[in-house]
Structures are given as structure tokens and as C-alpha cells.
Write a protein that holds these residues in place. Sequence first.
Motif, short mmCIF file in Angstrom:
data_model
loop_
_atom_site.label_atom_id
_atom_site.label_comp_id
_atom_site.label_asym_id
_atom_site.label_seq_id
_atom_site.Cartn_x
_atom_site.Cartn_y
_atom_site.Cartn_z
N LEU A 140 26.13 32.67 71.40
CA LEU A 140 26.63 32.52 72.81
C LEU A 140 28.02 33.16 72.94
O LEU A 140 28.92 32.92 72.28
N ALA A 141 28.14 33.56 74.18
CA ALA A 141 29.47 34.17 74.50
C ALA A 141 29.83 33.39 76.02
O ALA A 141 28.96 33.20 76.79
N PRO A 155 32.06 27.60 87.31
CA PRO A 155 30.92 26.92 86.44
C PRO A 155 31.24 27.32 84.89
O PRO A 155 31.47 28.40 84.66
N HIS A 156 30.73 26.35 83.95
CA HIS A 156 31.07 26.33 82.58
C HIS A 156 29.54 27.00 82.18
O HIS A 156 28.76 26.09 81.87
N ARG A 157 29.34 28.21 82.12
CA ARG A 157 28.10 28.70 81.71
C ARG A 157 28.36 29.46 80.56
O ARG A 157 29.56 29.92 80.25
N ALA A 158 27.53 29.86 79.80
CA ALA A 158 27.26 30.87 78.49
C ALA A 158 26.09 31.64 78.73
O ALA A 158 25.22 31.29 79.32
N ARG A 159 26.66 32.83 78.27
CA ARG A 159 25.30 33.72 78.02
C ARG A 159 24.88 33.79 76.62
O ARG A 159 25.50 33.93 75.93
N LEU A 160 23.49 34.21 76.67
CA LEU A 160 22.84 34.30 75.25
C LEU A 160 23.06 35.80 74.88
O LEU A 160 22.39 36.50 75.51
N ILE A 161 23.35 35.88 73.65
CA ILE A 161 23.81 37.30 73.15
C ILE A 161 22.66 37.52 71.99
O ILE A 161 22.10 38.80 72.28
N ALA A 192 22.97 46.14 69.32
CA ALA A 192 23.88 46.72 70.71
C ALA A 192 24.32 45.42 71.52
O ALA A 192 25.44 45.61 71.99
N ALA A 193 23.83 44.44 71.86
CA ALA A 193 24.50 43.39 72.52
C ALA A 193 25.42 42.76 72.03
O ALA A 193 26.51 42.35 72.61
N LEU A 194 25.40 42.55 70.56
CA LEU A 194 26.41 42.04 69.82
C LEU A 194 27.74 42.84 69.78
O LEU A 194 28.94 42.32 69.97
N ALA A 195 27.45 43.92 69.40
CA ALA A 195 28.72 44.99 69.86
C ALA A 195 29.16 44.97 71.07
O ALA A 195 30.59 45.33 71.08
N GLY A 196 28.52 45.15 71.99
CA GLY A 196 28.94 45.25 73.31
C GLY A 196 29.72 43.71 73.96
O GLY A 196 30.30 43.86 75.04
N ALA A 197 29.41 42.68 73.22
CA ALA A 197 30.36 41.57 73.49
C ALA A 197 31.71 41.62 73.55
O ALA A 197 32.16 40.89 74.34
N GLY A 198 32.24 42.62 72.60
CA GLY A 198 33.66 42.79 72.74
C GLY A 198 34.33 41.97 71.57
O GLY A 198 33.72 40.86 71.41
N PRO A 199 35.42 42.56 70.91
CA PRO A 199 36.03 41.84 69.65
C PRO A 199 36.91 40.30 70.21
O PRO A 199 37.05 39.68 69.17
N THR A 204 30.17 31.13 70.13
CA THR A 204 29.82 30.16 69.49
C THR A 204 28.37 30.15 69.06
O THR A 204 27.87 31.22 69.29
N ILE A 205 28.26 29.24 68.39
CA ILE A 205 26.70 29.44 67.69
C ILE A 205 26.11 27.98 67.85
O ILE A 205 26.59 26.92 67.91
N THR A 206 24.58 27.93 68.27
CA THR A 206 23.80 26.78 68.14
C THR A 206 22.80 27.02 67.13
O THR A 206 22.42 28.01 67.00
N LYS A 207 22.66 25.96 66.51
CA LYS A 207 21.57 26.15 65.32
C LYS A 207 20.48 25.23 65.54
O LYS A 207 20.45 24.09 65.43
#
Length: 209
Positions: A140-141, A155-161, A192-199, A204-207
Motif C-alpha cells: 500500500l502507498a 481523508p486518510h486513504r491508501a491506494r493498493l499497489i 510497473a505499478a511498483l516502479a511508478g510508485a516512486g522511491p 506499508t504492507i498488510t499480511k
Amino acid sequence: MQEKRDLVGRRLAAHRRVLAAVLAALGTGFALLALQPRPAGGTSILIAARDLPSGTVLRHEDLRTASLPLAAVPAGALRNQPTGRVLAGPMRRGEPLTDVRLISSGLLNGYGPGTVAVPVRIADAGAVRLLHRGDRVDVLAPAPSTDELTPATRPHRARLIAAAAPVVAIPRPQGEAAGALIVLAADRAQAAALAGAGPHLSLTITKPW
């Protein structure tokens, strides 16, 4: 008769002096050769052409060849260009490239065609310590900020990468880099989505349990 003996003796003595001089010259020459430094045997290996961060997908210009004495060549040093392979940890300029510096292509054994290994830096290193190879995670980012909203009203939102991505490796931490690095098996769209998320995004992660 005596005169002949004396003549032969003088000739032998002269030859002995010449032979002694030749042997002395040869001995001096061999001694000088022995004192000269011998060229050390060496072998060509690959070293980092610049500082390389963890997760670098290697290109030809990232590496260069260097010759090292055999005694100084580290175990597992690579001699062939590993273009397209991914670094498991950072490298300093001039550091020899060894096999353990690369994420193994065997990590993707058993996954379908089109699957790639994607290094992802997670902001929360403590969360990474909960993971094991084979776990599946959602990455998530934070959602992009909206300029017209203040931090208090935003709003405290997160987007799924990436969803349910398998963890294929958790490289050992290197240096003082922020967060922690994990390697995920992903399809090309997820990569591609992970690479575009930016460095600089806080990932964060959800397991799933």
C-alpha cells in the motif's frame, strides 16, 4: 719440452681467467634478473563503475572490468556481464561483483511465465521482520494529496499497489538505508505499478493471515 709445458700452462691459465670472467658476468646477470619484480598474475573481474543502490537492475554501464592479482580475487567473483539481474544489496564504486550480490534467478522457479522479481523498499523495517519467504503481502502507498484539503481534513486513504504478491526474498540489511528491502514475485503490470510508485513514498504492507 719444458718450454711446451710452460706454453700450455700459460694458455690454460688465460682460458681459465676468461672462463671465470664469463661465469662472473653470467652470475651477475642472473642475480639482477632475480631482483627484478615479477609481474603478478591477475584475472579480469567485474567491479561497480559507480555507487549502486539496492534493487538496481544492472545495465552494461553500471559495471566495468578490472584486473586483480589472483590472491585478491574474492570467491564468487563474476567475469561475465549480468545485464538485467537485480542487486540484492548496495555496492560501492570499485567493489567487486560476486554471485551473492545478485538476486538469484532461481527465486522465480515454479512461478508462471511473465513473472519478474521486483525489489521493494518498505518504510517500516519492523514490519519486514515479521515476514518470511513465501508469505503473500499487499503493498500500500498513501493516496496522492489533494491541494485544497488541509492535513487535518484530508481523508486518510491508501491506494493498493500490488495485491497478494509472494515474498521471494528478504535481503540482509546493508548499511544505514531507510526501511527494509523485500523482493516480490509480480507480473509485469504489478512491477510497473511498483516502479511508478516512486522511491520516496512510504510503503506499508498488510499480511493476509
